[in-house]
Write a protein that holds these residues in place. Structure first.
Motif, PDB file in Angstrom:
ATOM      1  N   VAL B 195     -41.978  -1.257  77.092  1.00 29.34           N
ATOM      2  CA  VAL B 195     -40.908  -0.746  77.971  1.00 29.34           C
ATOM      3  C   VAL B 195     -41.521  -0.206  79.253  1.00 29.34           C
ATOM      4  O   VAL B 195     -40.985  -0.371  80.341  1.00 29.34           O
ATOM      5  CB  VAL B 195     -40.120   0.378  77.260  1.00 29.34           C
ATOM      6  N   ARG B 196     -42.678   0.440  79.096  1.00 27.16           N
ATOM      7  CA  ARG B 196     -43.301   1.063  80.272  1.00 27.16           C
ATOM      8  C   ARG B 196     -43.843   0.026  81.249  1.00 27.16           C
ATOM      9  O   ARG B 196     -43.831   0.238  82.454  1.00 27.16           O
ATOM     10  CB  ARG B 196     -44.405   2.016  79.816  1.00 27.16           C
ATOM     11  N   TYR B 198     -42.447  -2.887  81.816  1.00 25.01           N
ATOM     12  CA  TYR B 198     -41.262  -3.303  82.569  1.00 25.01           C
ATOM     13  C   TYR B 198     -40.829  -2.214  83.557  1.00 25.01           C
ATOM     14  O   TYR B 198     -40.426  -2.497  84.676  1.00 25.01           O
ATOM     15  CB  TYR B 198     -40.104  -3.624  81.619  1.00 25.01           C
ATOM     16  N   ALA B 199     -40.920  -0.950  83.126  1.00 30.15           N
ATOM     17  CA  ALA B 199     -40.476   0.155  83.980  1.00 30.15           C
ATOM     18  C   ALA B 199     -41.346   0.266  85.232  1.00 30.15           C
ATOM     19  O   ALA B 199     -40.837   0.443  86.337  1.00 30.15           O
ATOM     20  CB  ALA B 199     -40.502   1.465  83.193  1.00 30.15           C
ATOM     21  N   GLY B 201     -43.000  -2.079  86.662  1.00 30.96           N
ATOM     22  CA  GLY B 201     -42.686  -3.187  87.552  1.00 30.96           C
ATOM     23  C   GLY B 201     -41.324  -3.033  88.211  1.00 30.96           C
ATOM     24  O   GLY B 201     -41.114  -3.463  89.329  1.00 30.96           O
ATOM     25  N   GLY B 202     -40.390  -2.401  87.509  1.00 28.58           N
ATOM     26  CA  GLY B 202     -39.035  -2.281  88.038  1.00 28.58           C
ATOM     27  C   GLY B 202     -38.892  -1.193  89.078  1.00 28.58           C
ATOM     28  O   GLY B 202     -38.242  -1.369  90.100  1.00 28.58           O
ATOM     29  N   ASN B 203     -39.492  -0.035  88.828  1.00 34.30           N
ATOM     30  CA  ASN B 203     -39.381   1.090  89.754  1.00 34.30           C
ATOM     31  C   ASN B 203     -40.498   2.092  89.443  1.00 34.30           C
ATOM     32  O   ASN B 203     -40.340   2.940  88.583  1.00 34.30           O
ATOM     33  CB  ASN B 203     -38.002   1.748  89.613  1.00 34.30           C
ATOM     34  N   ALA B 206     -39.588   5.806  89.540  1.00 34.97           N
ATOM     35  CA  ALA B 206     -38.810   6.272  88.388  1.00 34.97           C
ATOM     36  C   ALA B 206     -39.716   6.427  87.180  1.00 34.97           C
ATOM     37  O   ALA B 206     -39.585   7.384  86.408  1.00 34.97           O
ATOM     38  CB  ALA B 206     -37.675   5.300  88.092  1.00 34.97           C
ATOM     39  N   ALA B 207     -40.644   5.493  87.021  1.00 35.09           N
ATOM     40  CA  ALA B 207     -41.573   5.576  85.892  1.00 35.09           C
ATOM     41  C   ALA B 207     -42.416   6.842  86.012  1.00 35.09           C
ATOM     42  O   ALA B 207     -42.608   7.573  85.045  1.00 35.09           O
ATOM     43  CB  ALA B 207     -42.470   4.340  85.857  1.00 35.09           C
ATOM     44  N   VAL B 209     -41.794   9.705  87.676  1.00 35.68           N
ATOM     45  CA  VAL B 209     -41.076  10.963  87.460  1.00 35.68           C
ATOM     46  C   VAL B 209     -40.628  11.101  86.009  1.00 35.68           C
ATOM     47  O   VAL B 209     -40.292  12.193  85.570  1.00 35.68           O
ATOM     48  CB  VAL B 209     -39.849  11.139  88.394  1.00 35.68           C
ATOM     49  N   SER B 210     -40.648   9.991  85.259  1.00 37.77           N
ATOM     50  CA  SER B 210     -40.319  10.083  83.843  1.00 37.77           C
ATOM     51  C   SER B 210     -41.530  10.523  83.028  1.00 37.77           C
ATOM     52  O   SER B 210     -41.476  10.579  81.812  1.00 37.77           O
ATOM     53  CB  SER B 210     -39.829   8.737  83.319  1.00 37.77           C
ATOM     54  N   GLY B 211     -42.630  10.783  83.697  1.00 43.41           N
ATOM     55  CA  GLY B 211     -43.813  11.277  83.011  1.00 43.41           C
ATOM     56  C   GLY B 211     -44.703  10.179  82.463  1.00 43.41           C
ATOM     57  O   GLY B 211     -45.573  10.431  81.647  1.00 43.41           O
ATOM     58  N   ILE B 212     -44.470   8.932  82.899  1.00 46.32           N
ATOM     59  CA  ILE B 212     -45.320   7.834  82.449  1.00 46.32           C
ATOM     60  C   ILE B 212     -46.594   7.818  83.284  1.00 46.32           C
ATOM     61  O   ILE B 212     -46.550   7.976  84.495  1.00 46.32           O
ATOM     62  CB  ILE B 212     -44.572   6.496  82.608  1.00 46.32           C
TER      63      ILE B 212
END
Lengths: 517, 323
Positions: B195-196, B198-199, B201-203, B206-207, B209-212
């Motif tokens: 999922v990460r 894809y995340a 690559g997508g934004n 956003a990834a 600030v989501s703590g990734i």
């Protein structure tokens, strides 16, 4: 002003968030000068102020993204002034920024749990748990939508709710919503308000930022006003009316600059825009600009002012309407054509659209001249750079060497380079979108004086600005936009900031018809 | 609550029905094209093309490109690109060849280590050097190729008698590819990491600030690509009967990019189905096969693959713009 807020609640009511004397300075500019803020559980505390009043800085300090120079912040009575973003998030402060920060390609559930995805005992992604928890969150919000939908395929209001659900998934006690209504229409707004009421009923405190004052009277319990980084006051919404709120938001002095005298004679009409319409953005916008005239366009963020400038410049296609230059109808289909016809734009986002950072000062200024300064396709650099030199001297660009990269200049000097580029194209109509944003006071004055010079030379100037004192001090006439429409024209000699704000604030019934068209 | 899960069939749901179709077309573009190409194969070369041995050939020839395409796919998902896949494969094949004296397990270990290092170097430079993946892996392409050539001063390595040889033929080779597909498919669809990827690559924002830890995700995808190249290197060594050729794998970056783009991946990152990349791979290999059967000039096949890549990007763009 009134500090009677404490009596608006039961005495001794618990405060979930409390901030005192917050101060923040950026390179000599005071963004916040001693601001107090507090929040009770289950309350909606609105934060209002004009652009640049310090709302964003305050939010960033509350979430921990910015460290204050002075002041203290406590969550549930415990000091968290030096706690990180992560620690504060764990203590229950969530924020939904205007741009939502979602990954459009992922599903609602994947977005909500991004970064804290549940796992099965075997370490695999627990999609079932994600779906269950998401459905529960969605049910709590009271608006049904599918946990498995791709976020990019949802409407903006469901995206907003996805971001809200994500904030709640972290178990927040305080939810900060930064202009959540900016992109929502009437029906969607009702949904958002419904969600907010559900959340406050659960005891969650909401910090609500909006420039639509009507909303504050509909959803807010208390309201705090900031102006130029100063704390103006906090009141219970029930004790205040819109006129008083507007009075608190404005109140800076207006200085009229001498070379921007309104009474100078005007020439012939150079630009006329007739019934310009772009679906959902611009509605039937008409205006005229005469030679030697400065027309100000006031309005709130999202009123359609930048979109108007872009439409006139041929950057965005319009659905209907005509642009006349020197009385002749023109089809402006591209910016290149607009420049050839004598239009020029100083764009709002200087770094993204105004300058080419890696090019030198003189090459930036020369960009619009390359065509006219060429013979048989070969650029005559000597002639071109000589002209750039003249312009730079004219505009007093402060740079040791015109061959230096433009990125090293201050905001004010970069803006002068952008202006030089516009003037180099020998334009007759200059549209300036927020010309002094991010520029210090001294350079602002220089930009104003340059506008005065252009006015005297007979250019037609359109200035879009969110700063009311600025627009009042340089315009000959002011048009006020709201909801993609010109709501009225005011005379800067007789109008007040209050009058402009009242015109700029969209009426509630217009919201109800849905701005999302 | 679960009653809420399916969105009501209201106007909103109906509105994204055509978008689902568009998504569907992009995801399955490669399969449709593959079918069309197979029909062209039958039409032009008839039984020669459709014979069991030829189809077997196509599958077997797909293995090497297919392995590299897996890595390419994962990197492109994050919005990056890996131009070094072909030369990394050649380098690992050479490493296997020269380290055979250590014994087969030792040689395989060395190859895996090489692939990991190549991926780490690219990934770390992309993240901490802040450089565009195109340039980083372009440089890595030259570095890996240079090393492959340097090891033996440009000569091939021959180790005719070794226990890896069996891996290079028939079902064993296809099984390795299938295993790699299964592992990466599992990571992408069944783990947090997937999922990460894809995340990111997508934004990216956003990834973050989501703590990734976005650097970790980015380095990981280049390492996956390096490991895929190492596996391909081992197989190519085995397939050649124990010969490692330092100049092998040239132009493979093109073929793998063509394969995954045909497979519907978004070159900007964030979206793409893994199965599409497999179909894309078979398409590229089948195309070359048909050109060979038709006795087309070998040099032409380069040109044709270039045209196919160009056409695939255009087609994808057209589908994306479709409403």
């Amino acid at each position: 002003m009134s500090d009677d807020d404490n009596t608006a609640r039961a005495p001794g009511a618990r405060r979930v968030l409390e901030a005192h004397g917050l101060v923040k300075r950026y390179a000599g500019v005071t963004a916040l000068a001693g601001v107090d803020f507090d929040l009770h559980p289950g309350e909606v505390h609105c934060l209002v102020g004009e652009n640049g009043a310090g709302k964003s800085t305050l939010i960033k300090i509350l979430t921990g993204a910015v460290t204050p120079d002075a002041g203290s912040i406590a969550i549930d009575g415990e000091d968290v002034t030096s706690a990180s973003i992560r620690e504060r998030r764990e203590r229950g402060i969530s924020v939904i920024y205007q741009d939502l920060n979602l990954v459009p390609q992922l599903t609602v559930a994947e977005n909500i749990f991004l970064g804290s995805e549940p796992r099965t005992r075997l370490g695999m992604l627990d999609r079932a748990a994600m779906r269950r928890a998401t459905e529960q969150l969605i049910a709590d919000l009271g608006v049904p939508f599918a946990a498995s939908a791709r976020v990019g395929e949802l409407g903006i209001s469901l995206q907003q709710l996805t971001a809200t659900a994500r904030a709640l998934a972290l178990g927040g006690k305080v939810l900060i919503m930064d202009e959540p209504s900016a992109v929502l229409g009437g029906k969607e707004l009702d949904v958002l308000f419904g969600v907010i009421r559900r959340l406050t009923a659960q005891g969650i405190g909401i910090v609500y930022i909006s420039h639509r004052l009507e909303e504050i009277f509909e959803i807010g319990d208390r309201v705090t006003v900031l102006r130029d980084g100063n704390y103006v006051g906090t009141s219970a919404v029930a004790d205040i009316d819109q006129a008083e709120l507007v009075r608190r938001m404005v109140g800076r002095d207006v200085v009229r600059y001498e070379n921007l005298d309104i009474d100078t004679p005007k020439g012939a009409e150079v630009l006329r825009v007739d019934s310009l319409t772009r679906r959902g953005v611009l509605r039937d916008v008409s205006l005229t600009v005469r030679a030697g005239e400065v027309v100000g366009i006031a309005g709130l963020v999202g009123a359609g002012r930048t979109e108007l400038a872009r439409a006139i410049m041929g950057l965005d296609a319009v659905d209907s309407g005509t642009v006349y230059l020197d009385g002749k109808p023109r089809r402006v289909t591209s910016a290149a054509k607009a420049v050839r016809l004598g239009l020029a734009l100083v764009p709002e986002d200087r770094r993204a659209e105004g300058i080419v950072p890696m090019l030198s000062v003189r090459d930036n200024a020369a960009l619009s001249m390359v065509r006219t300064m060429s013979k048989l396709g070969v650029v005559q650099f000597r002639r071109m750079y000589r002209r750039v030199g003249e312009l730079a001297r004219d505009l007093a660009v402060k740079v040791p060497d015109l061959r230096d990269p433009v990125s090293g200049l201050s905001g004010g000097n970069q803006q002068k380079v952008v202006l030089a580029k516009c003037l180099a194209s020998d334009c007759r109509v200059l549209i300036m979108d927020e010309p002094t944003v991010g520029i210090d006071v001294g350079a602002k004055r220089e930009i104003y004086s340059l506008i005065g010079t252009l006015k005297q030379r007979g250019l037609g100037v359109v200035v879009i600005s969110s700063e009311l004192p600025e627009i009042l001090s340089i315009s000959d006439r002011i048009l006020v936009m709201s909801e993609g429409r010109i709501q009225g024209e005011v005379d800067p000699r007789t109008t007040t900031q209050e009058e402009i704000l009242h015109l700029a604030i969209p009426p509630m019934d217009a919201l109800a018809q849905g701005g999302a068209a | 609550m679960s009653a809420l899960a399916p969105a009501r069939p209201d106007a909103r749901a109906l509105r994204w029905l055509p978008r689902l179709n568009k998504r569907f077309l992009i995801d399955y573009m490669a399969w449709v094209l593959l079918l069309a190409l197979a029909l062209i194969g039958v039409a032009t070369n008839g039984s020669l093309f459709a014979s069991g041995s030829n189809l077997n050939n196509i599958v077997e020839q797909s293995v090497i490109i297919g392995l590299l395409a897996i890595g390419q796919f994962v990197v492109i998902l994050t919005g990056g690109i890996d131009l070094s896949v072909g030369s990394a494969m050649a380098l690992t094949a050479m490493v296997v060849g020269v380290s055979m004296p250590l014994g087969t397990p030792g040689a395989v270990l060395m190859a895996v280590l090489t692939g990991t290092l190549v991926g780490l170097a690219s990934g770390l430079t992309v993240v901490y050097g802040g450089l565009p993946p195109f340039i980083v892996t372009f440089a890595m392409m030259a570095v890996a190729r240079g090393l492959a050539l340097t090891i033996t001063s440009g000569k091939s390595v021959q180790v005719l008698d070794n226990s890896l040889l069996g891996l290079g033929f028939g079902w064993q080779k296809v099984a390795v590819w299938a295993l790699a597909i299964a592992v990466v498919w599992f990571i992408l669809t069944r783990t947090r990491t997937g999922v990460r990827v894809y995340a990111v690559g997508g934004n990216v924002e956003a990834a973050r600030v989501s703590g990734i830890s976005t650097p970790r995700v980015i380095v990981l995808v280049y390492v996956i690509s390096g490991l895929c190249a190492a596996t391909a290197g081992i197989l190519s060594f085995a397939r050649n009967g124990g010969v490692a050729v330092p100049t092998s794998g040239q132009g493979y970056e093109m073929e793998t990019i063509a394969a995954v783009v045909l497979g519907g991946v978004n070159l900007l990152g964030g979206e793409g189905r893994f199965v599409g990349a497999i179909a894309g791979t078979v398409f590229v290999v089948m195309l070359r096969n048909i050109l060979d059967l038709s006795n087309a000039d070998a040099f032409w096949s380069f040109c044709v693959i270039g045209v196919v890549l160009w056409g695939a990007v255009m087609l994808r763009g057209a589908l994306e713009r479709m409403r």
